[in-house]
Write a protein that holds these residues in place. Structure first.
Motif, mmCIF file in Angstrom:
data_model
loop_
_atom_site.group_PDB
_atom_site.id
_atom_site.type_symbol
_atom_site.label_atom_id
_atom_site.label_comp_id
_atom_site.label_asym_id
_atom_site.label_seq_id
_atom_site.Cartn_x
_atom_site.Cartn_y
_atom_site.Cartn_z
ATOM 1 N N PHE A 6 -19.407 0.230 45.553
ATOM 2 C CA PHE A 6 -19.986 -1.055 45.975
ATOM 3 C C PHE A 6 -20.861 -0.916 47.227
ATOM 4 O O PHE A 6 -22.050 -1.288 47.236
ATOM 5 C CB PHE A 6 -18.827 -2.032 46.189
ATOM 6 N N MET A 7 -20.299 -0.344 48.302
ATOM 7 C CA MET A 7 -21.078 -0.250 49.541
ATOM 8 C C MET A 7 -22.253 0.711 49.393
ATOM 9 O O MET A 7 -23.332 0.489 49.943
ATOM 10 C CB MET A 7 -20.186 0.174 50.722
ATOM 11 N N GLY A 8 -22.038 1.785 48.633
ATOM 12 C CA GLY A 8 -23.131 2.736 48.409
ATOM 13 C C GLY A 8 -24.298 2.090 47.682
ATOM 14 O O GLY A 8 -25.465 2.367 47.968
ATOM 15 N N THR A 124 -22.551 -5.422 59.003
ATOM 16 C CA THR A 124 -23.845 -5.936 58.535
ATOM 17 C C THR A 124 -24.058 -7.414 58.789
ATOM 18 O O THR A 124 -25.198 -7.845 58.922
ATOM 19 C CB THR A 124 -23.978 -5.739 57.018
ATOM 20 N N TYR A 125 -22.964 -8.202 58.807
ATOM 21 C CA TYR A 125 -23.182 -9.656 58.898
ATOM 22 C C TYR A 125 -23.861 -10.062 60.209
ATOM 23 O O TYR A 125 -24.405 -11.152 60.305
ATOM 24 C CB TYR A 125 -21.859 -10.410 58.704
ATOM 25 N N ARG A 126 -23.819 -9.191 61.213
ATOM 26 C CA ARG A 126 -24.585 -9.459 62.434
ATOM 27 C C ARG A 126 -26.050 -9.710 62.107
ATOM 28 O O ARG A 126 -26.766 -10.337 62.858
ATOM 29 C CB ARG A 126 -24.555 -8.231 63.350
ATOM 30 N N GLN A 152 -12.979 -17.533 60.127
ATOM 31 C CA GLN A 152 -12.231 -17.302 58.878
ATOM 32 C C GLN A 152 -13.050 -16.388 57.982
ATOM 33 O O GLN A 152 -14.281 -16.514 57.933
ATOM 34 C CB GLN A 152 -12.035 -18.616 58.113
ATOM 35 N N TYR A 153 -12.349 -15.502 57.293
ATOM 36 C CA TYR A 153 -13.002 -14.747 56.212
ATOM 37 C C TYR A 153 -12.101 -14.916 55.006
ATOM 38 O O TYR A 153 -10.977 -14.398 54.958
ATOM 39 C CB TYR A 153 -13.185 -13.276 56.597
ATOM 40 N N LEU A 154 -12.584 -15.679 54.029
ATOM 41 C CA LEU A 154 -11.750 -16.072 52.885
ATOM 42 C C LEU A 154 -12.338 -15.517 51.594
ATOM 43 O O LEU A 154 -13.507 -15.751 51.288
ATOM 44 C CB LEU A 154 -11.687 -17.605 52.796
ATOM 45 N N ASP A 156 -10.977 -14.331 47.268
ATOM 46 C CA ASP A 156 -9.887 -14.571 46.307
ATOM 47 C C ASP A 156 -9.750 -13.470 45.247
ATOM 48 O O ASP A 156 -9.095 -13.680 44.240
ATOM 49 C CB ASP A 156 -10.048 -15.945 45.625
ATOM 50 N N TRP A 157 -10.351 -12.307 45.509
ATOM 51 C CA TRP A 157 -10.429 -11.325 44.419
ATOM 52 C C TRP A 157 -9.101 -10.638 44.085
ATOM 53 O O TRP A 157 -9.005 -9.980 43.057
ATOM 54 C CB TRP A 157 -11.539 -10.291 44.693
ATOM 55 N N ILE A 158 -8.055 -10.855 44.902
ATOM 56 C CA ILE A 158 -6.728 -10.370 44.480
ATOM 57 C C ILE A 158 -5.706 -11.515 44.464
ATOM 58 O O ILE A 158 -4.497 -11.262 44.463
ATOM 59 C CB ILE A 158 -6.213 -9.183 45.320
ATOM 60 N N GLY A 180 -8.293 -5.161 58.189
ATOM 61 C CA GLY A 180 -9.376 -4.227 58.516
ATOM 62 C C GLY A 180 -10.609 -4.424 57.646
ATOM 63 O O GLY A 180 -11.734 -4.202 58.085
ATOM 64 N N ASP A 181 -10.384 -4.853 56.406
ATOM 65 C CA ASP A 181 -11.500 -4.960 55.464
ATOM 66 C C ASP A 181 -12.402 -6.137 55.792
ATOM 67 O O ASP A 181 -13.628 -5.999 55.848
ATOM 68 C CB ASP A 181 -10.932 -5.098 54.044
ATOM 69 N N ILE A 182 -11.792 -7.299 56.028
ATOM 70 C CA ILE A 182 -12.629 -8.484 56.275
ATOM 71 C C ILE A 182 -12.347 -9.102 57.652
ATOM 72 O O ILE A 182 -13.250 -9.646 58.272
ATOM 73 C CB ILE A 182 -12.499 -9.520 55.123
ATOM 74 N N GLY A 220 -16.928 -2.180 40.844
ATOM 75 C CA GLY A 220 -17.105 -2.964 42.065
ATOM 76 C C GLY A 220 -15.754 -3.211 42.713
ATOM 77 O O GLY A 220 -14.929 -2.310 42.843
ATOM 78 N N LEU A 221 -15.487 -4.471 43.096
ATOM 79 C CA LEU A 221 -14.196 -4.797 43.719
ATOM 80 C C LEU A 221 -13.085 -4.875 42.686
ATOM 81 O O LEU A 221 -11.914 -4.841 43.026
ATOM 82 C CB LEU A 221 -14.291 -6.178 44.391
ATOM 83 N N HIS A 222 -13.467 -5.031 41.409
ATOM 84 C CA HIS A 222 -12.471 -5.331 40.376
ATOM 85 C C HIS A 222 -12.091 -4.099 39.566
ATOM 86 O O HIS A 222 -12.764 -3.079 39.612
ATOM 87 C CB HIS A 222 -12.991 -6.456 39.490
ATOM 88 N N LYS A 262 -15.071 -17.235 47.670
ATOM 89 C CA LYS A 262 -15.476 -15.912 47.196
ATOM 90 C C LYS A 262 -15.859 -14.985 48.340
ATOM 91 O O LYS A 262 -15.483 -13.820 48.370
ATOM 92 C CB LYS A 262 -16.654 -16.051 46.221
ATOM 93 N N ASN A 263 -16.646 -15.497 49.238
ATOM 94 C CA ASN A 263 -17.023 -14.680 50.413
ATOM 95 C C ASN A 263 -17.333 -15.644 51.552
ATOM 96 O O ASN A 263 -18.426 -15.646 52.103
ATOM 97 C CB ASN A 263 -18.222 -13.785 50.093
ATOM 98 N N ALA A 264 -16.339 -16.480 51.866
ATOM 99 C CA ALA A 264 -16.531 -17.545 52.860
ATOM 100 C C ALA A 264 -16.240 -17.007 54.256
ATOM 101 O O ALA A 264 -15.082 -16.887 54.653
ATOM 102 C CB ALA A 264 -15.624 -18.721 52.530
ATOM 103 N N GLY A 324 -30.280 -13.317 50.787
ATOM 104 C CA GLY A 324 -28.949 -13.161 50.193
ATOM 105 C C GLY A 324 -28.138 -12.063 50.865
ATOM 106 O O GLY A 324 -28.524 -11.521 51.910
ATOM 107 N N TYR A 325 -27.024 -11.729 50.233
ATOM 108 C CA TYR A 325 -26.062 -10.753 50.782
ATOM 109 C C TYR A 325 -26.733 -9.430 51.119
ATOM 110 O O TYR A 325 -26.504 -8.839 52.166
ATOM 111 C CB TYR A 325 -24.972 -10.550 49.726
ATOM 112 N N GLU A 326 -27.584 -8.941 50.199
ATOM 113 C CA GLU A 326 -28.130 -7.591 50.360
ATOM 114 C C GLU A 326 -29.126 -7.473 51.503
ATOM 115 O O GLU A 326 -29.325 -6.385 52.044
ATOM 116 C CB GLU A 326 -28.776 -7.116 49.044
HETATM 117 C C1 SOE Z 1 -14.229 -6.535 50.054
HETATM 118 O O1 SOE Z 1 -13.362 -7.403 50.667
HETATM 119 C C2 SOE Z 1 -15.618 -6.491 50.705
HETATM 120 O O2 SOE Z 1 -16.414 -5.725 49.858
HETATM 121 C C3 SOE Z 1 -15.636 -5.853 52.082
HETATM 122 O O3 SOE Z 1 -15.180 -4.520 52.032
HETATM 123 C C4 SOE Z 1 -17.052 -5.898 52.642
HETATM 124 O O4 SOE Z 1 -17.079 -5.387 53.951
HETATM 125 C C5 SOE Z 1 -17.554 -7.334 52.624
HETATM 126 O O5 SOE Z 1 -18.905 -7.371 53.016
HETATM 127 C C6 SOE Z 1 -17.451 -7.948 51.256
HETATM 128 O O6 SOE Z 1 -16.131 -7.808 50.774
#
Ligand code: SOE
Length: 380
Positions: A6-8, A124-126, A152-154, A156-158, A180-182, A220-222, A262-264, A324-326
């Motif tokens: 995903f990140m790559g 990256t969100y900076r 908040q970082y919300l 629902d993927w799990i 650590g992830d979000i 991806g995440l899934h 989803k990515n709030a 967008g995100y990218e």
């Molecule tokens: C998964 O929660 C993830 O991909 C994070 O690892 C990323 O840093 C974030 O930008 C999107 O969600």
């Protein structure tokens, strides 16, 4: 680049697009991508636009034609790869969180201080234009002294207990879970936007689903759930209070169990003279309340952050067309390339990554220490 999941993929589009939209002092040449599976890394290279492949990151780091190593692997490998790359004289971009522990992050900072190369961590969100505007408004005193940070970082993927295990749910690989992830992102954003630091925390962590199916395949995440199960070894949610260095109070909530979110990434800051509010799910907008306005007219102003005057926007589309995100990944690539060309320390630096790591560490220590947890008295 090391890693191509995903990140790559997100980083690859950034390296491809940066010179196509921005006038850069240097042109990135996507020389090589590394991954352990020869066939899979070859397929990724072709799809993502890399000219060659390596099946061992050590071979990549020792190549003379490589100037910059972009680390997109799970956290347990960040320190080893980053330190080796810096010692080999390369510049380094490392995904967040910087490391899996404060000790590793400290070693990475020391390596970056000793090395000729420049090092940056991927918060990256900076680089979302609305976040840049929020920081500018705070720095210009438009909301006064920061009283509250509400972050908040919300996701629902799990939230579904049948969502399978992945490396992000494995403490060995990821260091921690939602924290650590979000959670790392919102700690960094709180510090970045306010220009202050988190000085102390009081925390709770919870793992709601302790056992999950082992994945038979990932995308991806899934993933696809297999029939065997295994343990979840990280937190599913992290909630903590904090104090900011300027005297304000902060609350942080990071969870992957917020169905429908989803990515709030929500950041609200209340100052002595106004407030700011941001939600990544409406990422081209910043809400601004100016308390100096007459009460009869005051209200949150919805600023659409898509004007050429806003950070990064002029390189993209006409006003109102939105990003967008990218795009934040592309901005990250642009800023790193520009810093390398001018030999200037890019931000966020490894030291900034270490500062976040120290907050994550304090959260884990606080959550493990029950001594301040106060049960509510039972009715007698
Ligand atoms: C998964 O929660 C993830 O991909 C994070 O690892 C990323 O840093 C974030 O930008 C999107 O969600």
């Amino acid at each position: 680049m090391v890693g191509y999941a995903f990140m790559g993929v997100a980083h690859s589009q950034a390296w491809r697009n940066a010179p196509r939209f921005f006038d850069l002092p240097l042109r990135p040449d996507m020389a090589a991508v590394a991954g352990r599976d020869a066939a899979a890394v070859q397929a990724a290279a072709e799809k993502l636009g890399w000219s060659s492949t390596e099946t061992d990151w050590k071979a990549l780091v020792s190549r003379d034609d490589i100037d910059l190593v972009d680390i997109c692997t799970p956290g347990d490998t960040h320190a080893e790869i980053a330190i080796a790359a810096l010692e080999a004289g390369k510049h380094v971009l490392c995904e967040k969180p910087l490391a899996n522990s404060v000790e590793e992050a400290e070693a990475m900072v020391r390596a970056a201080e000793r090395a000729p190369g420049l090092a940056m961590v991927g918060f990256t969100y900076r680089r979302v234009p609305a976040i840049q505007l929020a920081r500018t408004l705070v720095a210009d005193g438009r909301i006064g002294t920061v009283r509250h940070v509400r972050a908040q970082y919300l996701q629902d993927w799990i939230a579904d207990p049948q969502a399978p295990l992945s490396w992000r749910l494995d403490k060995q690989k990821a260091g921690s879970g939602a924290l650590g992830d979000i959670g790392a992102h919102i700690v960094d954003l709180a510090q970045f936007v306010t220009g202050e630091s988190v000085t102390g925390v009081s925390a709770v962590l919870e793992t709601f689903v302790k056992e999950r199916p082992i994945a038979s395949a990932h995308s991806g995440l899934h993933g696809t759930a297999g029939t065997e199960t295994g343990p979840v070894t990280v937190d599913d949610a992290a909630i903590f209070l904090g104090r900011m260095s300027g005297g304000g109070l902060a609350t942080f909530e990071a969870t992957r169990f917020a169905w429908g979110r989803k990515n709030a990434i929500r950041l609200e800051i209340n100052g002595s003279a106004g407030s700011l509010a941001f939600d990544f799910e409406d990422m081209n907008v910043l809400h601004f309340f100016d308390a100096s306005q007459p009460a009869a007219e005051a209200g949150f102003r919805r600023i659409v952050v898509t004007e050429p005057e806003h950070a990064y926007v002029a390189a993209w589309w006409p006003a109102g067309h939105g990003l967008g995100y990218e795009h934040a990944f592309t901005h990250q690539a642009v800023d790193l390339i520009t810093a390398i060309a001018s030999r200037r320390q890019p931000e966020p630096s490894f030291a900034d990554g270490l500062a976040v790591q120290r907050v994550l560490d304090a959260v884990e220590r606080s959550a493990a220490d029950n001594s301040t947890w106060t049960p509510v008295a039972k009715e007698s």
